[in-house]
Design a protein around this motif. Structure first.
Motif, mmCIF file in Angstrom:
data_model
loop_
_atom_site.group_PDB
_atom_site.id
_atom_site.type_symbol
_atom_site.label_atom_id
_atom_site.label_comp_id
_atom_site.label_asym_id
_atom_site.label_seq_id
_atom_site.Cartn_x
_atom_site.Cartn_y
_atom_site.Cartn_z
ATOM 1 N N GLU A 336 -13.039 -8.523 -33.681
ATOM 2 C CA GLU A 336 -12.715 -9.775 -34.370
ATOM 3 C C GLU A 336 -11.593 -10.524 -33.654
ATOM 4 O OE1 GLU A 336 -13.318 -8.628 -38.943
ATOM 5 O OE2 GLU A 336 -12.601 -7.028 -37.643
ATOM 6 N N ALA A 337 -10.985 -9.852 -32.670
ATOM 7 C CA ALA A 337 -9.950 -10.487 -31.853
ATOM 8 C C ALA A 337 -9.995 -9.879 -30.463
ATOM 9 C CB ALA A 337 -8.570 -10.273 -32.478
ATOM 10 N N ILE A 338 -9.671 -10.686 -29.460
ATOM 11 C CA ILE A 338 -9.622 -10.178 -28.090
ATOM 12 C C ILE A 338 -8.414 -10.797 -27.387
ATOM 13 C CG2 ILE A 338 -11.270 -11.930 -27.241
ATOM 14 C CD1 ILE A 338 -12.234 -9.711 -25.247
ATOM 15 N N SER A 339 -7.611 -9.945 -26.754
ATOM 16 C CA SER A 339 -6.412 -10.397 -26.055
ATOM 17 C C SER A 339 -6.608 -10.229 -24.551
ATOM 18 C CB SER A 339 -5.196 -9.590 -26.514
ATOM 19 O OG SER A 339 -4.956 -9.798 -27.890
ATOM 20 N N PHE A 340 -6.071 -11.175 -23.794
ATOM 21 C CA PHE A 340 -6.206 -11.162 -22.345
ATOM 22 C C PHE A 340 -4.835 -11.175 -21.681
ATOM 23 C CE2 PHE A 340 -10.058 -13.143 -23.930
ATOM 24 C CZ PHE A 340 -11.068 -12.634 -23.130
ATOM 25 N N ASP A 341 -4.681 -10.356 -20.648
ATOM 26 C CA ASP A 341 -3.559 -10.515 -19.726
ATOM 27 C C ASP A 341 -3.855 -11.768 -18.900
ATOM 28 O OD1 ASP A 341 -1.365 -9.829 -17.946
ATOM 29 O OD2 ASP A 341 -2.924 -9.208 -16.536
ATOM 30 N N LYS A 342 -2.835 -12.360 -18.295
ATOM 31 C CA LYS A 342 -3.068 -13.576 -17.510
ATOM 32 C C LYS A 342 -3.367 -13.267 -16.042
ATOM 33 C CE LYS A 342 0.304 -16.267 -16.063
ATOM 34 N NZ LYS A 342 0.070 -16.380 -14.593
ATOM 35 N N THR A 343 -2.351 -12.767 -15.339
ATOM 36 C CA THR A 343 -2.461 -12.628 -13.884
ATOM 37 C C THR A 343 -3.480 -11.573 -13.486
ATOM 38 O OG1 THR A 343 -0.132 -13.208 -13.751
ATOM 39 C CG2 THR A 343 -1.138 -12.305 -11.759
ATOM 40 N N GLY A 344 -4.478 -11.972 -12.709
ATOM 41 C CA GLY A 344 -5.484 -11.032 -12.223
ATOM 42 C C GLY A 344 -6.592 -10.755 -13.226
ATOM 43 N N THR A 345 -6.446 -11.287 -14.436
ATOM 44 C CA THR A 345 -7.487 -11.102 -15.461
ATOM 45 C C THR A 345 -8.166 -12.442 -15.733
ATOM 46 O OG1 THR A 345 -6.285 -9.248 -16.452
ATOM 47 C CG2 THR A 345 -7.955 -10.314 -17.812
ATOM 48 N N LEU A 346 -7.389 -13.379 -16.299
ATOM 49 C CA LEU A 346 -7.922 -14.727 -16.494
ATOM 50 C C LEU A 346 -7.726 -15.581 -15.244
ATOM 51 C CD1 LEU A 346 -6.745 -15.540 -20.128
ATOM 52 C CD2 LEU A 346 -9.062 -15.004 -19.373
ATOM 53 N N THR A 347 -6.729 -15.208 -14.432
ATOM 54 C CA THR A 347 -6.468 -15.964 -13.210
ATOM 55 C C THR A 347 -6.833 -15.126 -11.987
ATOM 56 O OG1 THR A 347 -4.183 -15.176 -13.019
ATOM 57 C CG2 THR A 347 -4.557 -17.161 -14.346
ATOM 58 N N MET A 462 0.086 -22.754 -8.292
ATOM 59 C CA MET A 462 -0.250 -22.115 -9.566
ATOM 60 C C MET A 462 -1.285 -21.023 -9.338
ATOM 61 S SD MET A 462 -1.538 -24.023 -13.027
ATOM 62 C CE MET A 462 -1.584 -23.174 -14.604
ATOM 63 N N ASP A 463 -1.156 -19.982 -10.132
ATOM 64 C CA ASP A 463 -2.193 -18.941 -10.160
ATOM 65 C C ASP A 463 -3.298 -19.483 -11.057
ATOM 66 O OD1 ASP A 463 -3.675 -16.656 -10.113
ATOM 67 O OD2 ASP A 463 -2.302 -15.468 -11.342
ATOM 68 N N VAL A 464 -4.343 -20.026 -10.440
ATOM 69 C CA VAL A 464 -5.351 -20.776 -11.202
ATOM 70 C C VAL A 464 -6.361 -19.847 -11.882
ATOM 71 C CG1 VAL A 464 -5.135 -22.825 -9.768
ATOM 72 C CG2 VAL A 464 -6.804 -21.076 -9.148
ATOM 73 N N PRO A 465 -6.939 -20.300 -13.010
ATOM 74 C CA PRO A 465 -7.959 -19.485 -13.699
ATOM 75 C C PRO A 465 -9.148 -19.190 -12.791
ATOM 76 C CG PRO A 465 -7.206 -21.266 -15.121
ATOM 77 C CD PRO A 465 -6.614 -21.524 -13.773
ATOM 78 N N ASN A 466 -9.723 -17.993 -12.941
ATOM 79 C CA ASN A 466 -10.905 -17.672 -12.142
ATOM 80 C C ASN A 466 -12.138 -18.382 -12.695
ATOM 81 O OD1 ASN A 466 -12.186 -15.991 -14.138
ATOM 82 N ND2 ASN A 466 -10.817 -14.323 -13.555
ATOM 83 N N GLU A 467 -13.218 -18.326 -11.933
ATOM 84 C CA GLU A 467 -14.401 -19.138 -12.226
ATOM 85 C C GLU A 467 -15.032 -18.830 -13.579
ATOM 86 O OE1 GLU A 467 -13.870 -17.451 -9.464
ATOM 87 O OE2 GLU A 467 -13.654 -18.980 -7.921
ATOM 88 N N GLN A 468 -14.952 -17.572 -14.016
ATOM 89 C CA GLN A 468 -15.659 -17.194 -15.250
ATOM 90 C C GLN A 468 -14.798 -17.293 -16.514
ATOM 91 O OE1 GLN A 468 -15.095 -14.405 -12.997
ATOM 92 N NE2 GLN A 468 -16.731 -14.964 -11.597
ATOM 93 N N ALA A 469 -13.484 -17.568 -16.342
ATOM 94 C CA ALA A 469 -12.560 -17.484 -17.479
ATOM 95 C C ALA A 469 -12.910 -18.461 -18.605
ATOM 96 C CB ALA A 469 -11.127 -17.708 -17.007
ATOM 97 N N LYS A 470 -13.151 -19.727 -18.260
ATOM 98 C CA LYS A 470 -13.410 -20.746 -19.286
ATOM 99 C C LYS A 470 -14.676 -20.415 -20.090
ATOM 100 C CE LYS A 470 -12.629 -24.963 -21.066
ATOM 101 N NZ LYS A 470 -13.402 -24.883 -22.277
#
Length: 645
Positions: A336-347, A462-470
Motif C-alpha cells: 500500500e506504500a512504496i519508498s524509494f532511495d534517490k541516488t542510483g535508484t530513481l536517478t 544534477m543527478d538526473v532521474p533514470n529513464e524508467q523512473a517517471k
C-alpha cells in the motif's frame, strides 16, 4: 514469508526442514523407486507389493509427515497451549487409512504427491538467509592514533576513546566518527548517505567512520565510541530489524490448523454417529469415514501454490528479477506504500551537466577549452560530468592547482581562471546570483567559473532521474499506492526530483537510522510497505520493509539483505514484478477455490455412498494435476496491457 524468521526463529519451528541436509530428498527418491517397482509386480506378489508400498510410504513421507507433521504438531501445540495440528498429519492419517482398508497404492500415491509438492515448495521459497558478512567487513578495524608525545601508533578501532586524536591519510578509510582538527580534504560518504558526490571537509567539520578519504591528509578528534558510530548503528539496525520481523504466513498456512482440526473432529464424529443416525454397520461407517478422510486431505490445496510460485519466480528470473522467496513476491502484490532511495535508484547515480550560462563578453569556444584543461586534472565526479558535456576545439596545456575549498585554478594568457563552488567567490553580480538561486531551487549543484576572480560563467549539474523512473512512479500512483522519496540529500534536491517524477512525499537529509524509522511510520500509516534502494545506508530500511527491493548494480550489502533484486538497475522490472505478483495471487485464489470445491464435492458423494476410495483418490489427484497445470500458465509472458487491466 518474513525476512527474519529464518534468521532468528526458524531454527525453532522449522528445524526439521533445514538440519537434515540432503537426507529427506534421498529418502523421498528411495520411496518413489520402491513404489515404481511395486507397481510392476502382478497379483502373485500381492503381499510383497503391499510391503513395498508401505515401505515407500514411510520413506517418502518420513521427513514431511512424521518429522514435520507429528513433530511440528507437538511443538505448535506446546507453544500455543492448544491443539494446533500441521496439515501434514492429515495426509499421514489419510495414507494410513487407505492402507488399513487395503488400498496401499492410493496411500502411497497421496504421500508421493504431497511430499513432492512440499519439496518443490521449499525450492520455490528459496529460503535465503540474510547475509551481512560483507557489511561487517566494511567496518574499519585499525586507526593511526597520535600519542601524547606526537608519535603515530596503529591501534584497533575498539581501543579508541572519545577525545583521542588520530591521523587519516589520503585514500584511507575514516576509522571512527569525529571532527576535523586540521587539514582539508574531500570525503566519499556514500556508505552513510548514499550520495555519490564527495563532500569537501575542513577544520570543524564532522566525519564518519567507514567513509573514504580523498586526496587530503587530516587529523581528527574522536567524538563517539566505536559502538555508537553511524556505521555501527547501520549494522545494529540491520540485525535488530531482522530479529524483530515476524513471519508473514501465507493464507493457506494460516488456514491450515483450523481446517485440519475441523476435519479430524468431523471424521471421528461421522464414524461414531453414522451407525446411530443411518443404521450403518460399524464396518460401513469406518470405511466411509476413511474414504471421507482421503477426500478431505488437502492435497490439491497443498499443491495450489507450488506450481504457481515456481512459474512466477521462473518467469521473472528470465526477465532479470531475482526473488529470494515466493512469499515476498506475494507480499509485493499487497503493498500500500512504496519508498524509494534517490541516488542510483530513481536517478542514474552520477551527475550530468544540465545547464550552462556564460557572460556575453567571453569567447565561448576558448572558455570551453580552458574549462576542459582545468577539469581534466581533477578526479572529482563533477569534473567527469563536465568533461562528458564539453568537447574542445584546441587542447590547452595549463598548470592546474587543486585546493580544497577553492577549487581548480590555472593560468592562461596572463589571466587566472578558477572553477569552484559559489561560496568560495566574494564578488558576484546579481544576475549570476539570481540564476544560481534559481538552479539550486531546482535541486542542481552549481559551480562558478571566474577570470581573475570575476565570475564569467555558471555550470549547473544534477543527478538526473533514470529513464524508467517517471513511468514507474506513475504506475504505482495509478494503483493507489503511496510513493515516498527518502534521501540523504538536501530538501531542495529531494523536492526537485520528486516534483519531476510526481512522487507523493519527500523525506530528505536522513541518516540510515531515519530511513528505517521512516519505514516504520509508513507501515503504521499505510500498511504493507516496500523499500527500493541500492546503498549500504539503505540496508536497515530494506530489511525493515515488508518487501526489500535492491537495484542489481547496487552494493553487495543492499543485494544481500533484500528480498527482490532488479538486475541491470531497470525500474521497469519492478512494475513487471508487481503485475506478476498480482497475477500470481489471483491464480493461487483460483486454485484454492477449485481445490476446496473438489473436497466439498467428494465429501458429499462419499456421504451419499456414491464413491469408493479408488474413485475418490483419482478425482482427488486429478484436481491436484489441474491446479498444477493452472499454475504453469504463469510461465507464459502476457502483454503488459492485459496485466494492467
Amino acid at each position: 514469508m518474513s525476512k527474519t524468521h529464518e534468521h532468528h526463529d526458524h531454527s525453532h519451528s522449522h528445524s526439521h526442514e533445514h538440519n537434515h541436509g540432503k537426507k529427506p530428498i534421498v529418502l523421498y527418491f528411495i520411496g518413489l523407486t520402491l513404489a515404481i517397482i511395486a507397481l510392476f509386480l502382478n497379483e502373485t506378489y500381492e503381499i510383497l507389493q503391499n510391503i513395498l508400498f508401505s515401505v515407500a510410504t514411510l520413506t517418502a513421507g518420513y521427513h514431511v509427515v512424521i518429522l514435520e507433521g507429528i513433530g511440528e504438531t507437538l511443538e505448535n501445540t506446546r507453544a500455543c497451549k492448544r491443539f494446533t495440528p500441521n496439515s501434514h498429519i492429515l495426509m499421514g492419517l489419510a495414507a494410513l487409512g487407505a492402507s488399513l482398508i487395503g488400498e496401499f497404492w492410493e496411500g502411497t500415491l497421496l504421500i508421493l504427491i504431497f511430499s513432492g509438492a512440499h519439496f518443490l515448495e521449499e525450492y520455490a521459497e528459496g529460503r535465503s538467509k540474510r547475509e551481512i558478512t560483507k557489511l561487517v567487513e566494511l567496518n574499519p578495524t585499525t586507526a593511526r592514533l597520535i600519542t601524547s608525545n606526537g608519535n603515530i601508533e596503529t591501534v584497533n578501532v575498539d581501543q579508541l576513546k572519545i577525545g583521542d586524536h588520530i591521523q587519516v591519510r589520503n585514500g584511507d578509510q575514516v576509522p571512527i566518527d569525529g571532527v576535523i582538527l586540521s587539514g582539508e580534504t574531500s570525503i566519499d560518504e556514500s556508505s552513510i548517505n548514499g550520495e555519490s558526490i564527495p563532500k569537501e571537509k575542513t577544520k570543524g567539520d564532522p566525519v564518519f567512520g567507514s567513509t573514504i578519504n580523498g586526496t587530503g591528509t587530516f587529523t581528527m578528534e574522536v567524538t563517539k565510541e566505536n559502538d555508537d558510530t553511524v556505521f555501527s548503528k547501520i549494522l545494529q539496525l540491520v540485525d535488530q530489524n531482522q530479529n524483530n520481523q515476524t513471519k508473514v504466513g501465507s493464507l493457506i498456512k494460516k488456514f491450515e490448523p483450523k481446517y485440519v482440526t475441523f476435519v479430524l473432529i468431523a471424521i471421528v464424529s461421522f464414524i461414531v454417529l453414522a451407525p446411530l443416525l443411518f443404521n450403518w454397520t460399524w464396518e460401513q461407517s469406518i470405511y466411509r469415514g476413511l474414504v471421507l478422510l482421503v477426500a478431505a486431505a488437502p492435497c490439491a490445496l497443498a499443491a495450489a501454490t507450488v506450481s504457481v510460485t515456481l512459474s512466477a519466480t521462473s518467469n521473472l528470473a528470465k526477465k532479470g528479477v531475482l526473488s529470494k522467496g515466493s512469499s515476498y513476491l506475494s507480499q509485493l502484490a499487497n503493498i500500500e506504500a512504496i519508498s524509494f532511495d534517490k541516488t542510483g535508484t530513481l536517478t542514474k547515480g552520477k551527475p550530468e551537466v544540465t545547464n550552462v550560462h556564460f557572460s556575453d563578453a567571453v569567447n565561448e569556444e576558448e572558455l570551453i577549452d580552458i574549462i576542459v584543461a582545468l577539469e581534466k586534472e581533477s578526479n572529482h565526479p563533477l569534473a567527469d560530468a563536465i568533461l562528458r558535456k564539453f568537447e574542445t576545439k584546441n587542447k590547452l596545456d595549463i598548470q592546474v592547482t587543486n585546493q580544497i575549498g577553492k577549487g581548480l585554478e590555472g593560468k592562461y594568457n596572463g589571466h587566472c581562471y578558477r572553477i569552484g563552488k559559489p561560496t568560495s567567490f566574494k564578488s558576484v553580480s546579481d544576475a549570476f546570483s539570481n540564476l544560481n538561486n534559481h538552479w539550486e531551487i531546482e535541486g542542481k549543484t552549481v559551480v562558478y567559473l571566474a577570470k581573475d576572480e570575476e565570475v564569467i560563467g555558471l555550470i549547473g549539474l544534477m543527478d538526473v532521474p533514470n529513464e524508467q523512473a517517471k513511468a514507474t512512479i506513475d504506475y504505482f500512483k495509478q494503483k493507489g499506492i503511496h510513493t515516498t522519496l527518502i534521501t540523504g540529500d538536501s530538501e531542495k534536491t529531494g523536492q526537485a526530483v520528486a516534483k519531476k517524477l510526481g512522487i507523493n512525499e519527500v523525506i530528505a537529509n536522513v541518516m540510515p537510522e531515519d530511513k528505517s524509522n521512516t519505514i516504520n511510520e509508513q507501515k503504521k500509516r499505510h500498511g504493507v510497505t516496500a523499500m527500493v534502494g541500492d546503498g549500504i545506508n539503505d540496508a536497515p530500511a530494506l530489511v525493515n520493509a515488508d518487501v526489500g527491493i535492491a537495484m542489481g548494480d547496487g552494493t553487495d550489502v543492499a543485494v544481500d539483505v533484500s528480498d527482490l533484486i532488479l538486475m541491470q538497475n531497470d525500474l521497469s522490472k519492478l512494475v513487471q514484478s508487481h503485475r506478476m505478483s498480482q497475477r500470481m495471487n489471483r491464480v493461487i485464489w483460483q486454485n484454492i477455490i477449485f481445490s476446496m470445491a473438489v473436497v466439498v464435492f467428494l465429501v458429499i458423494v462419499t456421504f451419499l455412498g456414491l464413491t469408493d476410495i479408488s474413485i475418490s483418490v483419482i478425482i482427488h489427484e486429478g484436481s491436484t494435476l489441474v491446479v498444477i497445470l493452472n499454475g504453469l500458465q504463469l510461465l507464459r509472458s502476457i502483454d503488459p496491457q492485459k496485466l494492467n487491466a
